[in-house]
Design an enzyme around this catalytic site. Structure first.
Site, short mmCIF file in Angstrom:
data_model
loop_
_atom_site.label_atom_id
_atom_site.label_comp_id
_atom_site.label_asym_id
_atom_site.label_seq_id
_atom_site.Cartn_x
_atom_site.Cartn_y
_atom_site.Cartn_z
N ASP A 19 -3.20 17.50 3.31
CA ASP A 19 -3.24 16.40 4.27
C ASP A 19 -1.83 16.01 4.70
O ASP A 19 -1.48 14.82 4.71
CB ASP A 19 -4.00 15.20 3.68
CG ASP A 19 -4.45 14.21 4.75
OD1 ASP A 19 -4.42 14.59 5.95
OD2 ASP A 19 -4.80 13.07 4.41
N ARG B 188 -5.94 -0.60 -2.17
CA ARG B 188 -5.02 -1.57 -1.59
C ARG B 188 -3.64 -1.30 -2.17
O ARG B 188 -3.55 -0.90 -3.34
CB ARG B 188 -5.41 -3.00 -2.01
CG ARG B 188 -6.59 -3.56 -1.29
CD ARG B 188 -7.18 -4.68 -2.13
NE ARG B 188 -8.26 -5.29 -1.41
CZ ARG B 188 -8.17 -6.47 -0.81
NH1 ARG B 188 -7.06 -7.18 -0.89
NH2 ARG B 188 -9.19 -6.96 -0.16
N ALA C 138 -9.07 3.41 2.58
CA ALA C 138 -10.53 3.34 2.50
C ALA C 138 -10.95 2.88 1.11
O ALA C 138 -11.91 2.12 0.96
CB ALA C 138 -11.11 4.71 2.81
N LYS D 176 -3.74 -1.07 3.29
CA LYS D 176 -5.09 -0.88 2.74
C LYS D 176 -5.57 0.50 3.12
O LYS D 176 -5.36 0.95 4.25
CB LYS D 176 -6.05 -1.88 3.40
CG LYS D 176 -6.06 -3.26 2.80
CD LYS D 176 -7.16 -4.04 3.49
CE LYS D 176 -7.05 -5.52 3.25
NZ LYS D 176 -8.03 -6.25 4.05
#
Ligand code: 9ZP
Length: 481
Positions: free
Chosen positions: A150, A40, A37, A35
């Site tokens: 990221d 899913r 933020a 999951k």
């Protein structure tokens, strides 16, 4: 239950069978694998082909839906055009009233973060292996003028064959003509570069900084700038201030320092990165065994050579049991498990590492890709390159000293020694190998003896020995067998 609430809850359910209206494919949703933020993730199977995928599901409704929709649309637009073996493949996307679905490449060995959680640290050859894939994927992204923004171990996914794939392009962005992107960062990227912390924009060099943080983290087990409070961490980042990882090899430390240069222009490009000594002078495995997800890999020789080199290793080992005056402090003693597979390459299968000298160890040359001998592939050329490299290695170390009585065992493996060459007063001279270089996976095993003689035991079993200066008497060298 209030009808509005019930409606919202039922909206969040993801159906067991999903149909992509564009392609007509029907998928069966499997178990939840994670999951985020806003999302899913599930395992997904194509009903007609049984192919397995990873499904990322983002709800369309809810607060902030417009911003989220823009973000998801950007991610799809960006990711769906990318095709590279080290970037997670984007197979399809579709939507229904409640959700947006992204059908992505399934990576059954999860991510590098999962490996690190179990292993805590990786060995340098593993780092070279992973970085080779990561640099390849990142080079492709940068060529498309995309910065990832990221990069971190939890975004490096591993497939069944331990191939590494860069994923989660949710924060990725196109760079402008100046090579920078100023879009506000959402989320908290772990390895922010000083220029990002100072809000000067993110460039390809900021991704390179992240690689430096990752290299430090996977080799030491701790991120380089971790500090509490956060303001202190940001100060450390701006100052380029991190704890020197003295336990790492000099080439790893020097590359980390280059990657973590506070000035982005001083950081190496991706091409220069792979030319660094850390990559060009160290062994890089072609593949990693799946068990390396939970235990350090041992790189072994192919069987016949394994036996041969083990024998040589044992002979050398008999001369180097502690207290061994000839090995460096960094060398492992018998029975100690070396954590460094370059060592393990030189160790026998019972796990007893050979005596080594750190300088020679660092000179162990083994990056097959950059070697011209690979391209040509001729044995003669390989032997020539091998001889040259092994001689270079041996020449780089200090000259062997005379034996001391501490060495109990006479070398069992020695060049031909004509009678009458023993120094006066000694029945038989003690001969030992103060220096050796194990390049046996590719070429052979080179050694220098304490009398100045040296030799190479090639992979094919042939042995070339050079007589010491002054010689073994009238015998002409070199001698080959
Ligand atoms: N997770 C435990 C919590 C149950 C897992 O067991 C698990 C297993 C996976 O494969 C067996 C797996 C992830 C978690 N694999 C996987 N995850 C991906 C992924 C590919 N394969 N991705 C492809 N693109 N992005 C990634 C991303 C989203 C689908 N993930 C994971 C990130 C967090 C959960 C899923």
């Amino acid at each position: 239950m209030e009808p509005r609430l019930r409606r919202r809850r039922s909206r969040q359910l993801v159906a067991t069978f999903l149909r992509d209206p564009g392609s007509g494919r029907v998928y069966r949703r499997g178990k939840l694998i994670g999951k985020g933020a806003f999302s899913r993730c599930y395992k997904l199977t194509d009903m007609s082909t049984s192919a397995v995928f990873a499904l990322k599901v983002v709800p369309r409704g809810g607060a902030g839906r417009l911003r989220l929709r823009g973000k998801v649309e950007r991610e799809i637009a960006l990711h769906s055009r990318l095709h590279h073996r080290n970037i997670v493949a984007f197979h399809a996307h579709f939507a229904d009233r409640d959700h947006v679905y992204m059908v992505l490449e399934y990576c059954s060995r999860q991510s590098l973060a999962h490996v690190l959680k179990v292993r805590r640290t990786l060995t340098e050859p593993e780092v070279r292996y992973y970085f080779r894939g990561l640099v390849s994927g990142l080079r492709y992204l940068h060529q498309q003028r995309i910065v990832h923004r990221d990069l971190k171990p939890s975004n490096f996914f591993l497939n069944k064959n331990m191939e590494v794939k860069i994923g989660d392009l949710g924060l990725a962005a196109r760079v402008g003509p100046a090579g920078r992107c100023h879009r506000v960062l959402c989320g908290t990227p772990n390895f922010q570069a000083p220029e990002v912390v100072s809000r000067n924009g993110h460039s390809a060099k900021s991704d390179i900084w992240a690689l430096g943080c990752i290299m430090y983290t996977v080799l030491t087990g701790t991120p380089p700038f971790a500090a509490a409070p956060l303001s202190e961490m940001y100060q450390n980042i701006r100052d380029g201030h991190y704890l020197e990882p003295t336990q790492l090899s000099p080439s790893a430390r020097s590359l980390i320092a280059r990657l973590l240069a506070p000035d982005p222009d001083e950081r190496p490009s991706l091409d220069h990165l792979l030319q660094d000594d850390f990559f060009s002078q160290g062994f890089t495995p072609e593949r990693l065994p799946p068990h390396s997800c939970h235990s350090p890999p041992v790189f072994a020789f192919p069987p016949p050579l394994g036996r041969l080199f083990r024998k040589v290793g044992q002979l050398l080992l008999t001369q180097c049991r502690p207290p061994c005056p000839f090995t460096s402090k960094e060398a492992s003693g018998p029975g100690e498990e070396s954590t460094e597979p370059d060592h393990m390459e030189a160790s026998n299968e019972e796990g007893a590492p050979l005596c080594t000298e750190s300088r020679i160890h660092l000179l162990t040359l083994g990056t097959p890709r950059t070697d011209p001998a690979d391209a040509k592939g001729t044995l003669a050329l390989q032997l020539e390159v091998a001889t040259r490299k092994l001689c270079l290695c041996l020449d780089a170390g200090p000259v062997g000293r005379t034996a001391t009585p501490k060495c109990r065992t006479e070398a069992a493996w020695r060049g031909p020694k004509p009678a009458g060459q023993d120094p006066p007063g000694e029945q038989r001279s003690v001969l030992w190998a103060p220096k050796w270089v194990d390049y046996s996976l590719k070429y052979g095993f080179g050694y220098q003896l304490s009398d100045g003689g040296s030799g190479v035991l090639f992979r094919d079993g042939s042995h070339m020995a050079l007589r010491p200066p002054g010689g073994w008497g009238p015998n002409p060298g070199p001698c080959a067998s």
